[in-house]
Design a protein around this motif. Sequence first.
Motif, mmCIF file in Angstrom:
data_model
loop_
_atom_site.group_PDB
_atom_site.id
_atom_site.type_symbol
_atom_site.label_atom_id
_atom_site.label_comp_id
_atom_site.label_asym_id
_atom_site.label_seq_id
_atom_site.Cartn_x
_atom_site.Cartn_y
_atom_site.Cartn_z
ATOM 1 N N LEU A 200 -10.765 -4.602 -1.493
ATOM 2 C CA LEU A 200 -9.526 -5.252 -1.926
ATOM 3 C C LEU A 200 -9.297 -5.059 -3.419
ATOM 4 C CD1 LEU A 200 -7.086 -7.142 -1.457
ATOM 5 C CD2 LEU A 200 -8.653 -9.073 -1.828
ATOM 6 N N SER A 201 -10.326 -5.280 -4.212
ATOM 7 C CA SER A 201 -10.168 -5.170 -5.662
ATOM 8 C C SER A 201 -9.854 -3.742 -6.086
ATOM 9 C CB SER A 201 -11.422 -5.690 -6.382
ATOM 10 O OG SER A 201 -12.540 -4.870 -6.125
ATOM 11 N N ILE A 202 -10.486 -2.766 -5.435
ATOM 12 C CA ILE A 202 -10.223 -1.368 -5.778
ATOM 13 C C ILE A 202 -8.781 -0.995 -5.451
ATOM 14 C CG2 ILE A 202 -10.776 1.031 -5.200
ATOM 15 C CD1 ILE A 202 -13.693 0.113 -4.806
ATOM 16 N N VAL A 203 -8.318 -1.393 -4.268
ATOM 17 C CA VAL A 203 -6.937 -1.069 -3.874
ATOM 18 C C VAL A 203 -5.946 -1.734 -4.812
ATOM 19 C CG1 VAL A 203 -5.192 -1.395 -2.083
ATOM 20 C CG2 VAL A 203 -7.494 -0.611 -1.463
ATOM 21 N N ARG A 204 -6.171 -2.991 -5.144
ATOM 22 C CA ARG A 204 -5.219 -3.735 -5.966
ATOM 23 C C ARG A 204 -5.233 -3.297 -7.431
ATOM 24 N NH1 ARG A 204 -1.345 -4.484 -3.129
ATOM 25 N NH2 ARG A 204 -1.722 -5.596 -1.199
ATOM 26 N N GLU A 205 -6.348 -2.777 -7.909
ATOM 27 C CA GLU A 205 -6.449 -2.375 -9.314
ATOM 28 C C GLU A 205 -6.143 -0.893 -9.540
ATOM 29 O OE1 GLU A 205 -10.364 -3.550 -10.427
ATOM 30 O OE2 GLU A 205 -9.976 -5.697 -10.075
ATOM 31 N N SER A 206 -5.907 -0.150 -8.472
ATOM 32 C CA SER A 206 -5.690 1.294 -8.578
ATOM 33 C C SER A 206 -4.210 1.639 -8.482
ATOM 34 C CB SER A 206 -6.431 2.034 -7.456
ATOM 35 O OG SER A 206 -7.819 1.818 -7.491
ATOM 36 N N ASP A 207 -3.831 2.733 -9.129
ATOM 37 C CA ASP A 207 -2.559 3.357 -8.811
ATOM 38 C C ASP A 207 -2.588 3.716 -7.329
ATOM 39 O OD1 ASP A 207 -0.050 5.041 -9.576
ATOM 40 O OD2 ASP A 207 -1.373 6.434 -8.495
ATOM 41 N N PHE A 208 -1.473 3.495 -6.633
ATOM 42 C CA PHE A 208 -1.489 3.653 -5.183
ATOM 43 C C PHE A 208 -2.044 5.005 -4.752
ATOM 44 C CE2 PHE A 208 0.412 5.136 -1.228
ATOM 45 C CZ PHE A 208 -0.022 4.144 -0.361
ATOM 46 N N TYR A 209 -1.556 6.076 -5.336
ATOM 47 C CA TYR A 209 -1.945 7.409 -4.880
ATOM 48 C C TYR A 209 -3.349 7.814 -5.331
ATOM 49 C CZ TYR A 209 2.794 7.873 -3.201
ATOM 50 O OH TYR A 209 3.977 7.678 -2.507
ATOM 51 N N GLN A 210 -3.989 6.974 -6.145
ATOM 52 C CA GLN A 210 -5.373 7.209 -6.538
ATOM 53 C C GLN A 210 -6.325 6.281 -5.794
ATOM 54 O OE1 GLN A 210 -6.448 9.640 -8.461
ATOM 55 N NE2 GLN A 210 -8.598 9.016 -8.493
ATOM 56 N N SER A 211 -5.785 5.324 -5.052
ATOM 57 C CA SER A 211 -6.602 4.246 -4.482
ATOM 58 C C SER A 211 -7.645 4.742 -3.480
ATOM 59 C CB SER A 211 -5.702 3.191 -3.831
ATOM 60 O OG SER A 211 -4.854 3.786 -2.856
ATOM 61 N N THR A 212 -7.268 5.649 -2.578
ATOM 62 C CA THR A 212 -8.254 6.115 -1.601
ATOM 63 C C THR A 212 -9.353 6.938 -2.274
ATOM 64 O OG1 THR A 212 -6.762 7.966 -1.078
ATOM 65 C CG2 THR A 212 -6.704 6.044 0.370
ATOM 66 N N LYS B 100 6.472 -6.870 2.947
ATOM 67 C CA LYS B 100 6.695 -5.991 1.814
ATOM 68 C C LYS B 100 5.508 -6.065 0.849
ATOM 69 C CE LYS B 100 9.972 -4.917 -1.878
ATOM 70 N NZ LYS B 100 11.257 -5.271 -2.536
ATOM 71 N N GLY B 101 4.966 -4.918 0.488
ATOM 72 C CA GLY B 101 3.823 -4.857 -0.407
ATOM 73 C C GLY B 101 2.480 -4.872 0.288
ATOM 74 N N ASP B 102 2.441 -5.200 1.586
ATOM 75 C CA ASP B 102 1.182 -5.173 2.341
ATOM 76 C C ASP B 102 0.745 -3.735 2.593
ATOM 77 O OD1 ASP B 102 1.438 -7.888 2.451
ATOM 78 O OD2 ASP B 102 1.588 -8.029 4.634
ATOM 79 N N SER B 103 -0.566 -3.583 2.834
ATOM 80 C CA SER B 103 -1.113 -2.254 3.108
ATOM 81 C C SER B 103 -1.952 -2.265 4.374
ATOM 82 C CB SER B 103 -1.981 -1.773 1.940
ATOM 83 O OG SER B 103 -1.231 -1.615 0.765
ATOM 84 N N LEU B 104 -2.015 -1.111 5.014
ATOM 85 C CA LEU B 104 -2.904 -0.868 6.147
ATOM 86 C C LEU B 104 -3.932 0.157 5.703
ATOM 87 C CD1 LEU B 104 -3.610 -1.021 9.236
ATOM 88 C CD2 LEU B 104 -2.044 0.931 9.511
ATOM 89 N N LEU B 105 -5.222 -0.205 5.801
ATOM 90 C CA LEU B 105 -6.315 0.693 5.426
ATOM 91 C C LEU B 105 -7.110 1.072 6.664
ATOM 92 C CD1 LEU B 105 -8.268 2.044 3.328
ATOM 93 C CD2 LEU B 105 -9.488 -0.155 3.266
#
Length: 243
Positions: free
Chosen positions: A207-219, A186-191
């Motif tokens: 990692l830092s970008i994904v963790r610091e971003s709103d999910f739908y803005q991360s990519t 739970k909470g893990d991501s696949l990139l």
Amino acid sequence: MRITAATDVGLRHEQNQDCYKIGRLSDDSYWMILCDGMGGVTSGGEASFITVNYLEQIIKEILIGVIGEENIKSFMLDSVKRANTLVFNLARDMQQVFSMGTTIVLAIIRNNDVYIVHAGDSRAYHITKKHISQITTDHSVVQELLASGKITELQARNHPNRNIITSALGIEEDLRLDYNRIRLSKGDSLLLCSDGLSNMADDQKMLSIVRESDFYQSTKNLINYAVDAGGFDNITALLLQAD
């Protein structure tokens, strides 16, 4: 599951040869396909487009009836090999097309189990709250040098041959494919990403970008970073998170 994706042409190319699709089936299976075309703007873009759309059709028609890891693995390997034959034969018939090919990362996600097949240097990463780990191993000259101890990680990132790959769909009749399986907590991501991102951002930056971003803005934020760092290639990122 949550899923988001973004792509950008970058700063050095006029057309985007990357192609991707994502989807969900009625049994709550998810699938993700990413291809990075090679062999010139027209042929590379066509190879990635044909591959993604061919695999999408097969997945929608057949996957829901495929049960069990070994059957899923066989389905994925056979489907990508059929796509390879399709693109290889097309390139052979179109004599004006030279080296028409594409990398491929195909992921199927069921009940938090992730099945991955890939060829080339487009990548898959497993991201947890504190760590990122590369799931796939690049099929590239630089990866072979790195694995043999002839160069360091730092030298690999700046090596002049870092874009020469040793396996790609559509180039030869026999295709080298690798298969991996992981499980998401739970909470893990696949990139999934093309080398337009991984060549610009190291693992810890992603990692830092994904963790610091709103999910739908991360990519989109990952792509913006790669563009700001030089944007030397087309850039694509797909991200799925287990709720």
